[in-house]
Design a protein around this motif. Structure first.
Motif, PDB file in Angstrom:
ATOM      1  N   LYS A  61       0.915  -1.071  -0.007  1.00 26.67           N
ATOM      2  CA  LYS A  61       0.135   0.000  -0.147  1.00 26.67           C
ATOM      3  C   LYS A  61       0.835   1.201  -0.144  1.00 26.67           C
ATOM      4  O   LYS A  61       1.980   1.411   0.643  1.00 26.67           O
ATOM      5  CB  LYS A  61      -0.696   0.014   1.214  1.00 26.67           C
ATOM      6  CG  LYS A  61      -1.659  -1.257   1.608  1.00 26.67           C
ATOM      7  CD  LYS A  61      -2.696  -1.357   0.200  1.00 26.67           C
ATOM      8  CE  LYS A  61      -3.388  -2.691   0.397  1.00 26.67           C
ATOM      9  NZ  LYS A  61      -4.266  -2.981  -0.795  1.00 26.67           N
ATOM     10  N   PRO A  62       0.466   2.463  -0.797  1.00 25.70           N
ATOM     11  CA  PRO A  62       1.206   3.663  -0.743  1.00 25.70           C
ATOM     12  C   PRO A  62       1.506   4.155   0.767  1.00 25.70           C
ATOM     13  O   PRO A  62       2.712   4.726   0.717  1.00 25.70           O
ATOM     14  CB  PRO A  62       0.475   4.727  -1.441  1.00 25.70           C
ATOM     15  CG  PRO A  62      -0.587   3.529  -2.305  1.00 25.70           C
ATOM     16  CD  PRO A  62      -0.878   2.520  -1.369  1.00 25.70           C
ATOM     17  N   ASP A  63       0.841   4.019   1.711  1.00 22.68           N
ATOM     18  CA  ASP A  63       1.024   4.756   2.794  1.00 22.68           C
ATOM     19  C   ASP A  63       1.906   3.666   3.811  1.00 22.68           C
ATOM     20  O   ASP A  63       2.075   4.226   5.182  1.00 22.68           O
ATOM     21  CB  ASP A  63      -0.348   4.784   3.600  1.00 22.68           C
ATOM     22  CG  ASP A  63      -1.354   3.671   3.822  1.00 22.68           C
ATOM     23  OD1 ASP A  63      -0.927   2.588   3.231  1.00 22.68           O
ATOM     24  OD2 ASP A  63      -2.242   3.859   4.484  1.00 22.68           O
ATOM     25  N   LYS A  95       7.778   3.106  -1.455  1.00 27.08           N
ATOM     26  CA  LYS A  95       8.496   3.139  -2.634  1.00 27.08           C
ATOM     27  C   LYS A  95       9.780   2.382  -2.828  1.00 27.08           C
ATOM     28  O   LYS A  95       9.820   1.643  -3.965  1.00 27.08           O
ATOM     29  CB  LYS A  95       9.013   4.509  -2.606  1.00 27.08           C
ATOM     30  CG  LYS A  95       7.776   5.625  -2.726  1.00 27.08           C
ATOM     31  CD  LYS A  95       8.386   7.211  -2.856  1.00 27.08           C
ATOM     32  CE  LYS A  95       7.272   8.046  -2.968  1.00 27.08           C
ATOM     33  NZ  LYS A  95       7.621   9.461  -2.899  1.00 27.08           N
TER      34      LYS A  95
END
Length: 1454
Positions: A858-860, A865
């Motif tokens: 998930k991005p959070d 990254k």
């Protein structure tokens, strides 16, 4: 050097010998490898036997193994003496023969023909010994080995096999421990095929360390998965030679080994300071007791020299010492059970080195026979053989019969093809296919579209094999299911298949499934059954010859119906020429029920079709055929009932009831009537007894009725009374001979039915498959889907060779085979199938795995990254394995979160994650182990408990249950459990999930599921979240024998518990200390899998320990019995089986079949059984219904209880239940229904016979639990008597009645509480009987029992004549072809003796007899009860005279 002379000084093994070679051929072949002056005479071949490879030894090409000695060594050995193995290539052989001297693995020592082969005996050597030399006398001459050269002649049904393994001490670098050696032995046994249903039972010989390894093997097998457990179930016993149960002194060995790793590994495990051996002995003692394995313990009575260093080498030349004491070698059994011990006057090494002619060889042989005798089973159905008078029948007197009939087995319609197909179909054959998940979305569409895959082209025009390979969890099975179910597969195949027989079959191997789902015989059964289902017509040329040969062998002493008919003519003085040939033909046709059905029923189909016009399916040919096929199946089921003498007759009403669910309800009534009439005609045509009875008219003058009363003159002008008597005598002999012929016919039918429905052996399966591949009669195209070849539980080489040979087939056969299969890319498969068409699935699923990774990152999330940049690396390392990628992403995300929180920058984080990724195992099983090893040691016990409980539980385990399960795992007795139960173990979902994640390392996940609203335990919580293993491969991992060692490490020796132990304690807590089925199941399995008694939980201070024994003070409130709830829904409660049962501690142990608890209780108090208040028979009956007991278990438990003081006579309630259930038939058929479980009549009678044999007073009155008057009392208050009672004879089946009458002298005229005799009990009008009781026997059984009672002096009651029930029963007998003439001579009586009601059972001296009318002196029936006083019944509530007179008067007035 090449001619070195070494006279029999060393034994060698020669493997991979072609199957067609005998000893002389092998000697000549080896002679070419000797030096120039060597000859075959220099080779002594001591044994030559078929390979131990279970699968190959059943095939046509069976490799052999020899043991031999040389007078002159082969050149290759002399030139390289330091080697232990040498290759001997022979021109023309596909592979070289292998000569070795280490004997590792399995070595067969003798050949046993398959017809004699009953057992396999595995021989295991000891510490620092040679597998062969350990059993040979000392000295240079190694030509004799007693197990190989003496025992096969003394025990010819046993195949003896050496098991060799590395147990070297000096110079060894091995750090293997006893559990490691046990795992190797387990793998060898499984690869040898002893986990398969068709394998032979096992016996073991073991010496010293070999016995310790064997005992460890037993404990591991008991607690492992179903495949391993099946090996233990096949083990019948062992003879252990000098095995240290309590350790042995090893200080001299420690000195010799110095710092070698095996000093603290292997040697310390068997030392006299070992903590491991006592626990192992305790477990093995329990396992062998529970599983009824016989163990014999041989002990030494001479000292052994200790090890000392002599000239730089260690030798046994030091002070004498006792290596394994008598106490250690026998575990103390030399005092408690001396019959299980063998004293051998030799030292520890020589205890197994018996010389030629040694008297102990015969002692060991005797023990072997005791082992085999304890395992004997009678496999013959019925056990009926031909008598001498049948064998002497002169068939020449009626030659026309021989000319008319041929061998009936040659006709395909003689066999029930459907039954044979069903017997081939292994249980759960298609379960694995149904369990595999469907593909997600549009996955795998590329398999048809990508030209590089090549599947579409191969399906349309290719041949041979197509291989889908892939790593574990890479989606192979999902792909195979997709291809199997997709219609495009079958459309593309149309270009390859011919127009004849087209077969599409599949088999999905399932290593975690049942034996039939992962075995070689399961594979063959699946293929053959699908062939039979889709193309039944080829049966004649494929399967029929196998059954013909076996049937002829089984019935060779029973003759044929044709020879029996000739015998009947001769014995009865019947003239066959006076009998119409059509009638004889109709009798012989009784052996062909299927053919008769098609002649009498199916042939009328066209005339009935006209009346089908009211059906919607009238134009549907398939529905019409399906209807007639169902009717034919029904007919064959009814035919099985007809040939059984102890079943209900197939009446029109029965046939109508059977047909009602088959025939459409809107079928025209005229068609229904025609179907019924044709079926009744068929029923009469296959009834041999009725057909033979019709021959009776040819014995008598014209106009004479054979069934008229013998006392009535039918033709006074033509016959004298003397002539009539002679005619009657002749007719009676004819009836006796008729019954003999019928019995033999029934026996033959039983053999045929047993063949059609019995188990298939491996040789039968091989023969059938070979016939299918090599047949020459028709074109057949077979397309096979075979999934997961790597999950086949045997050597992969075998299944690889099988596929190769299958597609190769026979060049001249019109059978073609095409196979698509999947497996892991193991080396053996790469070597065999590397050239085949196919693809690697993991090379085409990168996009799917990349999508999985992105979805989980998930991005959070911390370090998201960096993780996304590593996705390509993860996909590459995953190698197509979805589960591996999922586990890696989870581990890396956890590391990223920790590192980001610690302030690590992105570059360093990437390096850390890459290092972690590179260090992760690539195989799933190794990954599982690595995950568990990361769990802190402080949590390891809870980890072991949680994983074991989830895997062992048959019910789902929910989140809210985890704290209580973990709590229960740590307690040792009932007092602790009771103390802990006062608190509630509740935690939030978040806390529970966190704990489960910590303890399982993510290998268990929590999923939301739909469940019932049943509350859990004292907290009364209702859970929606269930624990689920991460992947099915986890179940395989937990069931591995070494799982406990992996999780607990050195602590594994400190516990003998497993998931069953934990769950037994948990269910006791969860159900507030009430008895449930789950509690009993896990308690029983805990004993069977650990060998440890749970007496501290269930006997000593347990929840049941306060229940009273009979001599306790009933005024003591604490001693009063409490009622324990049986976990059974109300609608399935048995008649007379209360929902609440009083149960004592020993009663619970009996109901759960806790043998070790029972043994411990009886050892402490030898009167505990005698004084227990329980109805043991009720408890056993109910547990049998729950599936906890088998038939043999019931018999063994009853005998054990009786031997320890249990009085069957005192358990009237349980005795009544057992006897009543034998007469209860919920529907017409041959099975007895016991609550929720059915058993055959023979099985029921086996159990009931054990009870009756233990019954001291066979004139007991017991409650009738099927009586309507007793219905209200089934759950009546304590002490309330049952109103209707009867004698044991009233409730007996014919076999039990014969025992009671003939061997126990039962009174045939004893009465029940309603005044009925056993005869009247059978005569009683069915409608009246249904109002009062459901214990009416089927007509065939009633006739048999009726005859027995009449023969032993039974009399009939006048009121039975008054209400017409007597005449009605006689009419039914006569209509069904039974002889009623003997019954017409029975004297009737009118009971008049009072029958006093009593609350307690009186003694025999208290019973007042009543006079009976004497039997006429001319009667043929003689019995000890004839002309004797008739005893009254006991424990009754009315009088015979009152009941009988009232009935007679009422009928007379009417």
């Amino acid at each position: 050097m090449c001619g070195k002379h070494v006279p029999n000084s060393k034994v060698y093994r020669l493997r991979d010998i072609p199957s067609h070679l005998d000893r002389q051929d092998v000697a000549r072949l080896l002679g070419s490898f000797l030096s120039d002056d060597g000859t075959p005479a220099d080779i002594n071949i001591a044994s030559l036997a078929s390979s131990c490879d279970f699968w190959t030894r059943s095939g046509p090409e069976v490799a052999k193994t020899a043991t031999l000695t040389f007078s002159k060594l082969p050149t290759v050995v002399a030139e390289n003496p330091s080697a232990t193995q040498w290759r001997l290539p022979v021109l023309g052989l596909p592979r070289p023969m292998i000569l070795d001297e280490n004997f590792y693995g399995l070595t067969p020592l003798n050949h046993v023909h398959s017809s004699q082969h009953e057992y396999d005996c595995i021989v295991i050597s000891g510490l620092a010994s040679h597998p062969m030399g350990s059993w040979q006398p000392r000295g240079k001459d190694k030509s004799f080995m007693w197990i190989r050269d003496a025992l096969p002649d003394l025990a010819p049904s046993i195949r003896f096999i050496l098991y060799g393994y590395d147990t070297r001490l000096a110079g060894s670098r091995s750090f293997q421990r006893v559990p490691d050696l046990a795992v190797s032995l387990i793998n060898t046994l499984k690869s040898g095929g002893w986990a398969l249903p068709s394998a032979r039972p096992l016996i073991f010989f073991a010496h010293s360390l070999g016995g310790v390894v064997l005992k460890q093997t037993f404990t591991m097998l008991a607690g492992s998965g179903p495949m391993e457990s099946s090996v233990l179930a096949r083990t019948k016993g062992a003879i252990l030679f000098g095995v240290p149960s309590q350790g042995m002194p090893v200080s001299d060995i420690f000195t010799m080994l110095g710092v070698q790793p095996n000093k603290d590994a292997l040697v310390r495990d068997i030392s006299d300071e070992s903590q491991f051996l006592p626990q192992l002995e305790r477990q093995v003692s329990g396992i062998s007791y529970v599983r009824q394995m016989k163990l014999y313990w041989a002990y030494e009575t001479q000292t052994t020299p200790s090890l000392i260093e002599v000239n730089g080498e260690y030798q046994r030349a030091g002070p004498e010492t006792i290596l394994v004491s008598r106490q250690s070698a026998t575990g103390g059994r030399h005092q408690s059970d001396p019959a299980a011990t063998i004293q051998i006057d030799a030292n520890h090494s020589d205890i197994a080195k018996l010389t030629s002619g040694h008297h102990l060889i015969h002692v060991v042989t005797h023990k072997l026979h005791e082992l085999m005798d304890s395992d004997q089973r009678n496999l013959a159905p019925g056990g009926l053989t031909a008598s001498a008078e049948f064998q002497d029948s002169r068939v020449s007197s009626t030659p026309f019969l021989l000319d008319q009939m041929t061998d009936p087995t040659m006709d395909p319609q003689f066999w029930d093809v459907t039954a044979i197909t069903n017997s081939l179909r292994a249980p759960g054959r298609d379960e694995r296919l149904e369990q595999i998940d469907d593909r997600a979305g549009h996955s795998f569409e590329w398999v048809y579209d990508k030209p590089s895959i090549g599947l579409s082209d191969w399906l349309g025009s290719g041949n041979g094999l197509f291989w889908i390979s892939g790593r574990p969890a890479s989606g192979k099975s999902t792909m195979m299911k997709f291809l199997n179910n997709d219609s495009r597969t079958w459309r593309l195949l149309q270009g390859w298949q011919t127009k004849d027989h087209q077969i599409r079959a599949n088999f999905f191997f399932h290593h975690r499934g049942a034996v039939a789902q992962k075995s070689f015989d399961g594979l063959i059964r699946s293929i053959l059954s699908q062939v039979m289902e889709q193309a039944p017509k080829p049966f004649a040329s494929i399967i029929q010859p196998i059954f013909q040969d076996r049937y002829r062998e089984l019935t060779k002493e029973l003759g044929t119906l044709q020879s029996d008919l000739i015998w009947l003519f001769e014995r009865s003085e019947l003239d066959p020429n006076a009998i119409p040939p059509a009638h004889i033909t109709s009798i012989l046709a009784c052996e062909f029920p299927r053919k008769l059905f098609r002649q009498l029923v199916t042939s009328r189909r066209n005339s009935m079709i006209a009346n089908f016009h009211t059906l919607d399916m009238s134009d549907d040919r398939n529905s019409d055929i399906a209807l007639w096929n169902k009717m034919e199946g029904l007919a064959l089921q009814l035919q099985k009932k007809i040939v059984q003498p102890d079943t209900r007759r197939t009446t029109p009403k029965l046939i109508r009831n059977q047909l009602s669910p088959i025939i459409p309800q809107h079928l025209h009534e005229s068609s229904r009537k025609q179907i019924m009439a044709s079926l009744m005609a068929w029923r009469d045509a296959v009834d041999l007894r009725k057909r033979l009875s019709a021959l009776g008219k040819f014995l008598l003058p014209a106009g004479t009725n054979a069934d008229v009363d013998a006392d009535v003159d039918t033709d006074a002008d033509a016959d004298t009374r003397e002539g009539r008597a002679q005619r009657d005598e002749r007719y009676m002999k004819f009836r006796i001979h008729l019954e003999s012929v019928t019995e033999r016919h029934v026996a033959r039918q039983a053999h045929r039915l047993a063949l059609e429905t019995g188990d298939w052996t491996m040789p039968m399966l091989h023969q059938a498959l070979r016939c299918l591949i090599e047949q020459q009669d028709f074109h057949m195209d077979i397309f096979l889907f075979l999934d997961a070849l790597d999950e086949y539980d045997g050597p992969p080489e075998i299944v690889a060779e099988f596929l190769r040979d299958l597609v190769k087939g026979s060049k001249s056969s019109p059978t073609r085979v095409k196979i698509i299969f999947s497996s892991r890319p193991w080396n053996v498969f790469l070597k065999e199938f590397g050239h085949c068409e196919g693809f690697r699935i993991h090379e085409h699923t990168e996009n799917d795995i990349r999508e999985l990774c992105v979805h989980n990152i998930k991005p959070d999330m911390p370090g998201a990254k960096v993780m996304l940049h590593l996705t390509g690396e993860i996909v590459q390392r995953a190698r197509g394995v979805f589960l591996w990628a999922r586990l890696v992403v989870h581990d890396l995300l956890a590391l990223a979160a920790t590192s980001v929180q610690a302030g690590v920058d992105a570059k360093e984080l990437r390096n850390e994650l890459l290092k972690k990724l590179e260090g992760l195992p690539l195989e799933l099983v190794d990954y599982y182990q690595a995950i568990l090893e990361r769990i802190p040691p402080i949590f390891r016990w809870d980890t072991y408990c949680l994983l074991e409980s989830v895997c062992r539980s048959k019910e789902p385990v929910y989140v809210e249950e985890v704290p209580a399960i973990l709590m229960a795992s740590s307690i040792t007795d009932f007092a602790q459990l009771q103390e802990r139960s006062r608190g509630h173990f509740v935690m939030s979902d978040e806390e529970a999930r966190s704990q489960i994640q910590t303890l399982s390392g993510g290998l268990i996940e929590v999923v939301e599921t739909v469940r019932s609203s049943r509350p859990i335990g004292p907290s009364k919580l209702v859970s929606r979240y269930q624990l689920q293993l991460l992947h099915q491969t986890m179940l395989e991992f937990v069931e591995r024998p070494q799982f406990k060692i992996i999780v607990l490490g050195p602590m594994c020796h400190t516990t003998d518990e497993n998931g069953h132990s934990f769950l037994a304690k948990y269910y006791l807590y969860r159900e507030s200390f009430q008895v449930t089925l789950q509690l009993k199941q896990h308690a029983s399995q805990s004993e069977r899998t650990t060998g440890v008694s749970q007496a501290t939980l269930f006997l000593n201070g347990s929840f049941l320990a306060s229940r009273p024994l009979k001599d306790k003070d009933p005024s003591d409130a604490q001693a009063l019995p409490s009622r324990i709830l049986w976990d059974s829904p109300e609608e399935v409660l048995a008649p007379g089986m209360p929902e609440w049962l009083d149960i004592s501690p020993i009663g619970f142990a009996v109901s759960a079949q806790l043998h070790l608890c029972i043994k411990e209780a009886t050892d402490q108090d030898n009167r505990v059984i005698e004084r227990a208040p329980d109805s043991f028979l009720t408890l056993i009956l109910w547990s049998f219904a729950e599936g906890l007991y088998g038939v043999n278990d019931v018999v063994a438990m009853i005998k054990f209880l009786v031997g320890h003081g249990f009085k069957v006579d005192h358990d009237l309630k349980g005795l009544g239940k057992f006897m009543c259930w034998g007469l209860f038939r919920p529907a017409p058929g041959v099975r007895v229904s016991i609550i929720r479980r059915t058993c055959s009549t023979d099985e029921y009678e086996t159990m009931a016979m054990a009870i009756l044999e233990a019954c001291e007073d066979i004139e007991l009155s017991v409650p009738d639990f099927f009586s309507a008057t007793n219905a209200s009392d089934r759950r009546g208050g304590a002490g309330r008597p049952y109103q209707r009672q009867a004698k044991l004879l009233h409730f007996s089946t014919p076999k039990l009645a014969e025992y009671l009458l003939s061997q126990r002298g039962a009174n045939p005229n004893s009465v029940d509480s309603n005044g009925q005799t056993p005869l009247e009990h059978l005569v009683w009008h069915p409608q009246t009987a249904r109002q009062e009781s459901s214990t009416v026997l089927p007509l065939g059984e009633r006739y048999t029992k009726f005859s027995l009672l009449a023969e032993h002096g039974g009399v009939r009651a006048q009121f039975a004549e008054a209400d017409g029930s007597w005449l009605q029963l006689m009419s039914k007998f006569q209509e069904s072809g039974y002889d009623i003439a003997p019954f017409k001579r029975l004297e009737s009586y009118r009971p008049r003796a009072p029958f006093v009601a009593q609350q307690q059972r009186p003694s025999r001296s208290e019973i007042e007899p009543a006079e009976y009318p004497p039997m006429p002196s001319s009667s043929r029936m003689q019995s000890p009860w004839v002309n004797q006083a008739r005893p009254t019944g006991d424990n009754a509530l009315s009088t015979v005279a009152q009941v009988a007179s009232a009935r007679v008067d009422a009928h007379l007035r009417a």
